[in-house]
Scaffold this active site. Structure first.
Site, mmCIF file in Angstrom:
data_model
loop_
_atom_site.group_PDB
_atom_site.id
_atom_site.type_symbol
_atom_site.label_atom_id
_atom_site.label_comp_id
_atom_site.label_asym_id
_atom_site.label_seq_id
_atom_site.Cartn_x
_atom_site.Cartn_y
_atom_site.Cartn_z
ATOM 1 N N GLY A 12 61.423 50.516 20.330
ATOM 2 C CA GLY A 12 61.866 50.368 21.725
ATOM 3 C C GLY A 12 62.034 48.903 22.087
ATOM 4 O O GLY A 12 62.475 48.089 21.266
ATOM 5 N N ASP A 34 61.379 54.967 14.301
ATOM 6 C CA ASP A 34 61.229 55.582 15.630
ATOM 7 C C ASP A 34 61.532 57.074 15.500
ATOM 8 O O ASP A 34 62.180 57.498 14.535
ATOM 9 C CB ASP A 34 62.202 54.937 16.641
ATOM 10 C CG ASP A 34 61.718 55.056 18.088
ATOM 11 O OD1 ASP A 34 61.265 54.045 18.657
ATOM 12 O OD2 ASP A 34 61.774 56.184 18.652
ATOM 13 N N ASN A 96 49.851 59.751 24.060
ATOM 14 C CA ASN A 96 49.817 58.643 23.100
ATOM 15 C C ASN A 96 48.788 58.853 21.993
ATOM 16 O O ASN A 96 48.951 58.350 20.884
ATOM 17 C CB ASN A 96 49.609 57.308 23.828
ATOM 18 C CG ASN A 96 50.905 56.834 24.477
ATOM 19 O OD1 ASN A 96 51.955 57.437 24.279
ATOM 20 N ND2 ASN A 96 50.842 55.777 25.252
ATOM 21 N N THR A 120 50.380 49.674 21.500
ATOM 22 C CA THR A 120 50.506 50.795 22.439
ATOM 23 C C THR A 120 49.335 50.870 23.417
ATOM 24 O O THR A 120 48.182 50.710 23.031
ATOM 25 C CB THR A 120 50.592 52.122 21.639
ATOM 26 O OG1 THR A 120 51.703 52.039 20.756
ATOM 27 C CG2 THR A 120 50.760 53.326 22.559
ATOM 28 N N HIS A 176 41.972 45.139 27.684
ATOM 29 C CA HIS A 176 43.273 44.778 28.236
ATOM 30 C C HIS A 176 43.424 45.532 29.550
ATOM 31 O O HIS A 176 43.272 46.727 29.591
ATOM 32 C CB HIS A 176 44.357 45.212 27.244
ATOM 33 C CG HIS A 176 45.738 44.836 27.669
ATOM 34 N ND1 HIS A 176 46.078 43.576 28.093
ATOM 35 C CD2 HIS A 176 46.871 45.561 27.726
ATOM 36 C CE1 HIS A 176 47.357 43.545 28.379
ATOM 37 N NE2 HIS A 176 47.867 44.732 28.174
HETATM 38 O O1 TXD Z 1 49.435 43.808 25.613
HETATM 39 C C1 TXD Z 1 49.797 44.895 25.262
HETATM 40 N N1 TXD Z 1 49.121 45.538 24.318
HETATM 41 C C2 TXD Z 1 50.977 45.531 25.863
HETATM 42 C C3 TXD Z 1 51.192 46.928 25.631
HETATM 43 C C4 TXD Z 1 51.915 44.787 26.630
HETATM 44 C C5 TXD Z 1 53.066 45.382 27.061
HETATM 45 C C6 TXD Z 1 53.405 46.766 26.793
HETATM 46 N N2 TXD Z 1 52.370 47.502 26.141
HETATM 47 C C7 TXD Z 1 52.612 48.852 25.650
HETATM 48 O O2 TXD Z 1 53.418 48.776 24.474
HETATM 49 C C8 TXD Z 1 53.379 49.787 26.552
HETATM 50 O O3 TXD Z 1 52.570 50.323 27.557
HETATM 51 C C9 TXD Z 1 53.808 50.846 25.552
HETATM 52 O O4 TXD Z 1 52.734 51.757 25.298
HETATM 53 C C10 TXD Z 1 54.050 50.055 24.264
HETATM 54 C C11 TXD Z 1 55.512 49.890 23.876
HETATM 55 O O5 TXD Z 1 56.211 49.254 24.903
HETATM 56 P P1 TXD Z 1 57.824 49.210 24.893
HETATM 57 O O6 TXD Z 1 58.239 48.457 26.092
HETATM 58 O O7 TXD Z 1 58.313 48.797 23.557
HETATM 59 O O8 TXD Z 1 58.119 50.756 25.113
HETATM 60 P P2 TXD Z 1 59.460 51.593 24.769
HETATM 61 O O9 TXD Z 1 60.654 50.731 24.901
HETATM 62 O O10 TXD Z 1 59.354 52.835 25.560
HETATM 63 O O11 TXD Z 1 59.289 51.932 23.216
HETATM 64 C C12 TXD Z 1 58.418 52.891 22.745
HETATM 65 C C13 TXD Z 1 59.123 53.576 21.598
HETATM 66 C C14 TXD Z 1 60.344 54.404 22.024
HETATM 67 O O12 TXD Z 1 61.493 53.926 21.358
HETATM 68 C C15 TXD Z 1 59.988 55.836 21.613
HETATM 69 O O13 TXD Z 1 61.110 56.576 21.126
HETATM 70 C C16 TXD Z 1 58.990 55.575 20.501
HETATM 71 O O14 TXD Z 1 58.212 54.485 20.970
HETATM 72 N N3 TXD Z 1 58.134 56.708 20.164
HETATM 73 C C17 TXD Z 1 57.728 56.929 18.902
HETATM 74 N N4 TXD Z 1 57.960 56.258 17.769
HETATM 75 C C18 TXD Z 1 57.428 56.740 16.630
HETATM 76 N N5 TXD Z 1 56.657 57.853 16.603
HETATM 77 C C19 TXD Z 1 56.404 58.562 17.721
HETATM 78 N N6 TXD Z 1 55.643 59.654 17.686
HETATM 79 C C20 TXD Z 1 56.944 58.100 18.956
HETATM 80 N N7 TXD Z 1 56.906 58.540 20.225
HETATM 81 C C21 TXD Z 1 57.638 57.682 20.968
#
Ligand code: TXD
Length: 319
Positions: A12, A34, A96, A120, A176
């Site tokens: 993402g 993904d 999650n 995540t 966090h």
């Molecule tokens: O400091 C920190 N740790 C953080 C955490 C700072 C900012 C954001 N933080 C967290 O990172 C946020 O709350 C999310 O849980 C993650 C990922 O953030 P992002 O902005 O990259 O989220 P997206 O754009 O929604 O991307 C998540 C992707 C998306 O493309 C889904 O299709 C995919 O995850 N996804 C999966 N991939 C693989 N396997 C499975 N099961 C799956 N489910 C969803």
């Protein structure tokens, strides 16, 4: 020597930015995994086509198949969903947690020798879950939050003092989120601690308190502005620092969610503390003495992480 391999699980906003940064820094070949169809392949192709302009050599592959992460040196996990209106924290935890189960099993089968960085949310609980499901040694599974939180603190401090961000170091402990613990006494400008800078008239306690508060809610401030998602540039670059410290055995001292085994009076829990990251993963946990206020704040933060974990373990029984 063959190139290193970096697997990005979740392609993402953060995953895509990670791929871009890893390519520009020529950290190795990159796999974007993904569950969304087409999107990881699309991003990989786009980034590969930036290579000739930028001058980086890296194989970029987008995939829906865990077999493609085989023998990765580093896995960075952003897979999952963010909270949407109407969803409780437990709903998010449940979803999650299931994602971490699938990701953990994928890593266990295909990349069991990798260094795993979890991003995540809710971070401190998800890194615990990912470690459980992957079965990797604790020192090879860490959570990224502290580098980002301290970068936010450093940015605000550099603005306040009107000095280079490079000369500002910042110390952030704990989970966090709202309970994170920025520690001004260990945060400095070129080695001069913030309390001394206040004495020198560079700032006031009130201003520093406001900066600490803004750091704590730094993620929410960006969500409120973006409206459609959360921060991704600074989170991605923070995880890249951690990956580089591992791949190059730099042994950088970075704050990360690490597994504590008695340090800071905490046993068998992932919490944000300063650690040394080198070729063996988390090579050392830096245990500093905290003053009374920091200690109390740290305990509040640890309790919040424990609460999340209890909820997680409850859900895990039914997975
Ligand atoms: O400091 C920190 N740790 C953080 C955490 C700072 C900012 C954001 N933080 C967290 O990172 C946020 O709350 C999310 O849980 C993650 C990922 O953030 P992002 O902005 O990259 O989220 P997206 O754009 O929604 O991307 C998540 C992707 C998306 O493309 C889904 O299709 C995919 O995850 N996804 C999966 N991939 C693989 N396997 C499975 N099961 C799956 N489910 C969803």
């Amino acid at each position: 020597m063959a190139r290193k391999k970096i697997a990005l699980i979740g392609a993402g906003m953060i995953g895509g930015t990670l791929a871009h940064l890893a390519a520009i820094r020529e950290m190795g070949d990159i796999v974007l995994f993904d569950v969304a169809e087409g999107m990881p392949e699309g991003k990989a192709l786009d980034l590969a086509q930036a290579g000739p302009v930028e001058g980086y050599d890296a194989k970029l592959k987008g995939t829906n198949d865990y077999a493609d992460i085989a023998d990765a040196d580093v896995c960075i996990v952003t897979a999952g969903v963010a909270r949407k209106p109407g969803m409780s924290r437990d709903d998010l935890l449940g979803i999650n947690l299931k994602v971490m189960k699938a990701v953990g099993e994928g890593i266990k089968t295909h990349a069991p020798n990798s260094f795993v960085i979890c991003i995540t949310n809710p971070l401190d609980a998800m890194v615990w879950a990912l470690r459980e499901f992957s079965g990797l040694p604790h020192e090879r599974v860490v959570g990224m939050a502290g580098v980002l939180d301290s970068a936010r603190f450093r940015h605000f401090l550099a603005e306040e003092f009107d000095v280079s961000v490079e000369d500002v170091t910042a110390f952030v402990l704990g989970g966090h989120g709202d309970t994170m613990v920025p520690v001004p006494a260990y945060s400095t400008v070129a080695g001069i601690p913030i309390p001394d800078l206040i004495k020198m008239g560079w700032s006031t306690q009130e201003k520093i308190d406001a900066i600490v508060q803004r750091t704590r809610s730094g993620g929410g401030e960006i969500v409120a502005l973006l409206k459609t998602g959360s921060a991704y540039y600074a989170p991605a670059t923070s995880a890249i620092m951690m990956a580089e410290s591992y791949l190059k055995d730099k042994k950088r001292v970075l704050p990360a969610a690490a597994h504590l085994t008695g340090q800071y009076g905490v046993d068998d829990l992932y919490v944000g503390v300063p650690v040394v990251i080198g070729a063996k993963g988390v090579e050392r946990i830096v245990e500093i003495e905290l003053d009374e206020t920091a200690k109390q704040n740290f305990e509040v933060s640890v309790d919040a992480v424990k609460e999340l974990l209890v909820a997680c373990k409850g859900i895990d029984e039914s997975l």
